[in-house]
Enzyme design. Structure first.
Site, mmCIF file in Angstrom:
data_model
loop_
_atom_site.group_PDB
_atom_site.id
_atom_site.type_symbol
_atom_site.label_atom_id
_atom_site.label_comp_id
_atom_site.label_asym_id
_atom_site.label_seq_id
_atom_site.Cartn_x
_atom_site.Cartn_y
_atom_site.Cartn_z
ATOM 1 N N THR A 1 3.178 4.327 1.126
ATOM 2 C CA THR A 1 3.206 5.212 2.398
ATOM 3 C C THR A 1 4.592 5.012 3.355
ATOM 4 O O THR A 1 4.580 5.571 4.107
ATOM 5 C CB THR A 1 1.982 5.148 3.225
ATOM 6 N N ARG B 1 -2.935 5.813 11.464
ATOM 7 C CA ARG B 1 -2.363 5.478 12.801
ATOM 8 C C ARG B 1 -3.537 6.357 13.782
ATOM 9 O O ARG B 1 -3.250 7.432 13.871
ATOM 10 C CB ARG B 1 -0.882 5.846 13.033
ATOM 11 N N LEU C 1 -1.954 -8.002 -4.467
ATOM 12 C CA LEU C 1 -0.646 -8.499 -4.984
ATOM 13 C C LEU C 1 0.154 -7.541 -5.591
ATOM 14 O O LEU C 1 1.454 -7.895 -5.748
ATOM 15 C CB LEU C 1 -0.978 -9.552 -6.059
ATOM 16 N N LYS C 2 -0.149 -6.374 -5.573
ATOM 17 C CA LYS C 2 0.686 -5.347 -6.199
ATOM 18 C C LYS C 2 1.596 -5.636 -7.376
ATOM 19 O O LYS C 2 2.856 -5.660 -7.070
ATOM 20 C CB LYS C 2 1.657 -4.777 -4.939
ATOM 21 N N ASP D 1 5.113 -6.150 -13.146
ATOM 22 C CA ASP D 1 6.065 -6.787 -14.171
ATOM 23 C C ASP D 1 5.561 -6.551 -15.544
ATOM 24 O O ASP D 1 4.969 -5.617 -15.922
ATOM 25 C CB ASP D 1 5.680 -8.376 -13.886
ATOM 26 N N ILE D 2 6.065 -6.964 -16.533
ATOM 27 C CA ILE D 2 5.760 -6.845 -17.983
ATOM 28 C C ILE D 2 4.254 -7.329 -18.353
ATOM 29 O O ILE D 2 3.763 -8.065 -17.542
ATOM 30 C CB ILE D 2 6.842 -7.563 -18.779
HETATM 31 O O1 C5P Z 1 -1.618 -0.566 9.554
HETATM 32 P P1 C5P Z 1 -0.662 -1.238 9.111
HETATM 33 O O2 C5P Z 1 0.595 -0.488 8.688
HETATM 34 O O3 C5P Z 1 -0.092 -2.478 9.686
HETATM 35 O O4 C5P Z 1 -0.994 -1.634 7.488
HETATM 36 C C1 C5P Z 1 -0.161 -2.343 6.609
HETATM 37 C C2 C5P Z 1 -0.783 -2.821 5.515
HETATM 38 O O5 C5P Z 1 -1.042 -1.740 4.536
HETATM 39 C C3 C5P Z 1 -0.062 -3.766 4.721
HETATM 40 O O6 C5P Z 1 -0.998 -4.784 4.394
HETATM 41 C C4 C5P Z 1 0.311 -3.156 3.528
HETATM 42 O O7 C5P Z 1 0.487 -4.052 2.305
HETATM 43 C C5 C5P Z 1 -0.804 -2.226 3.420
HETATM 44 N N1 C5P Z 1 -0.176 -1.035 2.785
HETATM 45 C C6 C5P Z 1 -0.526 -0.898 1.376
HETATM 46 N N2 C5P Z 1 -0.190 0.379 0.677
HETATM 47 C C7 C5P Z 1 0.665 1.138 1.048
HETATM 48 C C8 C5P Z 1 1.259 0.867 2.349
HETATM 49 C C9 C5P Z 1 0.774 -0.150 3.133
HETATM 50 O O8 C5P Z 1 -1.634 -1.431 0.715
HETATM 51 N N3 C5P Z 1 1.006 2.373 0.533
#
Ligand code: C5P
Length: 241
Positions: free
Chosen positions: A119, A184, A64-65, A68-69
């Protein structure tokens, strides 16, 4: 020793219950953890968590990342904890106070992972956001700074790219969990997309990732089971002995 499958997190980045369940049924023997993110959870609700649990032995990562406060996140996290999830995520950007609030209000022992630098971000975006030049030119330093805050607050680990995982493990210890998206494989059919700091499954595991998140390279493949098996093979050959 862990089974290669235990390292693999498959994100159910899908809009409907039926599509998500199709992938759960297809991949349940090849995946250690299914990740439910905002798209699916907002669209479908908690019934997807119950359905995954009923159909597979895989763990559940409710991504859910939170950002918020502290009072708002505390309430939301307590609600999420009732589902008995293995992992959830919170952004580091509110500082240690918010992270500690979650760590201290964690009735189900959910593993709290702090998101360091997504990322999909690169130096150009960090510059646009006003980060100091030392972090713009060295994202690893920024990831390490945020990872230190997360560790001091008592989080179980972080989400970081494969490019930083080695430094995170070296500085914060091997028990501090590193989850690595932006994977990838060399054979991936996925073209250029929003992921910027990317590496292969083999490289990520070799550098010490505890879990890799592999979505589109499996989902976009003509044969998702074969793609998952190829990822598992890469994991197996990379696991440090
Ligand atoms: O492999 P793919 O790019 O499709 O993976 C996407 C997933 O990676 C998404 O569910 C996204 O929320 C998650 N993600 C993550 N943290 C990041 C970048 C992507 O959890 N920094």
């Amino acid at each position: 020793m862990r089974n290669p499958r235990d390292y693999l997190i498959f994100p159910l980045d899908l809009p409907t219950y039926d599509e998500a369940i199709r992938y759960v049924d297809l991949l349940k023997d090849h995946v250690g953890i299914f990740k439910v993110g905002l798209e699916l959870f907002v669209g479908v609700g908690p019934k997807i968590l119950h359905a995954i649990r009923d159909r597979s032995a895989a763990g559940i990562f409710l991504d859910l990342k939170f950002h918020d406060i502290p009072a708002t996140v505390k309430g939301a996290f307590l609600a999420a904890s009732a589902y008995g999830i293995a992992f959830t995520t919170v952004h580091c950007d509110e500082g240690g106070g918010l992270l500690r609030t979650m760590v201290e209000n964690n009735p189900s022992g959910t593993k709290i992972l702090a998101v360091t630098v997504l990322t999909s971000l690169d130096s150009e975006t960090l510059k646009e956001l006003g980060y100091q030049e030392r972090y713009v030119s060295n994202i690893t330093d920024l990831v390490l700074r945020k990872a230190r805050i997360a560790k001091d607050a008592g989080c179980a680990g972080v989400v970081c790219s494969g490019l930083e995982v080695e430094a995170v493990k070296a500085q914060l210890g091997k028990d501090f969990i590193a989850v690595t998206p932006g994977i990838r494989p060399a054979w991936s059919v996925v073209g250029k997309d929003d992921q910027k700091r990317i590496i292969t499954p083999y490289q990520a595991i070799q550098r010490g990732a505890d879990y890799i998140v592999v979505g589109r390279p499996i989902r976009a493949s003509e044969n998702p089971i074969e793609a998952a098996k190829k990822v598992l093979h890469e994991i197996e050959t990379a696991i440090p002995q």
